[in-house]
Design an enzyme around this catalytic site. Structure first.
Site, PDB file in Angstrom:
ATOM      1  N   ASP A  77       1.190   1.864  12.333  1.00  0.00           N
ATOM      2  CA  ASP A  77       1.834   2.374  11.131  1.00  0.00           C
ATOM      3  C   ASP A  77       1.133   1.765   9.920  1.00  0.00           C
ATOM      4  O   ASP A  77       0.944   0.554   9.852  1.00  0.00           O
ATOM      5  CB  ASP A  77       3.312   2.016  11.120  1.00  0.00           C
ATOM      6  CG  ASP A  77       3.987   2.457   9.841  1.00  0.00           C
ATOM      7  OD1 ASP A  77       3.974   3.671   9.573  1.00  0.00           O
ATOM      8  OD2 ASP A  77       4.508   1.599   9.114  1.00  0.00           O
ATOM      9  N   ASP A 114       1.700   2.669   6.217  1.00  0.00           N
ATOM     10  CA  ASP A 114       2.472   2.515   4.990  1.00  0.00           C
ATOM     11  C   ASP A 114       3.613   1.519   5.176  1.00  0.00           C
ATOM     12  O   ASP A 114       4.493   1.717   5.996  1.00  0.00           O
ATOM     13  CB  ASP A 114       3.015   3.875   4.549  1.00  0.00           C
ATOM     14  CG  ASP A 114       1.899   4.904   4.461  1.00  0.00           C
ATOM     15  OD1 ASP A 114       0.955   4.669   3.697  1.00  0.00           O
ATOM     16  OD2 ASP A 114       1.962   5.916   5.180  1.00  0.00           O
ATOM     17  N   THR A 127       0.206   7.683   9.357  1.00  0.00           N
ATOM     18  CA  THR A 127       0.613   7.621   7.958  1.00  0.00           C
ATOM     19  C   THR A 127       1.456   8.822   7.584  1.00  0.00           C
ATOM     20  O   THR A 127       1.310   9.898   8.176  1.00  0.00           O
ATOM     21  CB  THR A 127      -0.621   7.529   7.026  1.00  0.00           C
ATOM     22  OG1 THR A 127      -0.181   7.431   5.675  1.00  0.00           O
ATOM     23  CG2 THR A 127      -1.541   8.723   7.179  1.00  0.00           C
ATOM     24  N   GLY A 128       2.294   8.644   6.625  1.00  0.00           N
ATOM     25  CA  GLY A 128       3.051   9.761   6.070  1.00  0.00           C
ATOM     26  C   GLY A 128       2.207  10.570   5.108  1.00  0.00           C
ATOM     27  O   GLY A 128       2.552  11.686   4.754  1.00  0.00           O
TER      28      GLY A 128
END
Length: 84
Positions: free
Chosen positions: A12, A14, A46-47
């Site tokens: 992950d 962010d 990531t978003g």
């Protein structure tokens, strides 16, 4: 769990690996590079879109896949091609 059985690590970005100023520490990059050098696939998640990863984790070689846009796309970081 035997670490020799690990084939893929999804990271992950962010709020986890990225600091508030959107950089990754040298120590973290070195650790992630060791994973890649050991033959473990490193997959950033990531978003944001793929462009949001430029200049961060993509410094590690090789990274063949990235999970982007909150999981809506799996992309090849080198070409930008959407794989899924």
């Amino acid at each position: 769990m035997n670490p020799h059985n690990i084939r893929l690590v999804a990271l992950d970005m962010d709020g986890t690996l990225l600091h508030e100023d959107k950089h990754i520490s040298r120590r973290t990059l070195q650790t992630v590079q060791k994973l890649a050098d050991a033959g473990i696939r490193v997959v950033p998640a990531t978003g944001r879109g793929l462009d949001g990863l430029r200049g961060t984790i993509l410094q590690v070689s090789p990274i063949c896949h990235a999970i982007c846009s909150n999981g809506a796309a799996i992309q090849d970081p080198a070409s930008g091609a959407v794989l899924e």
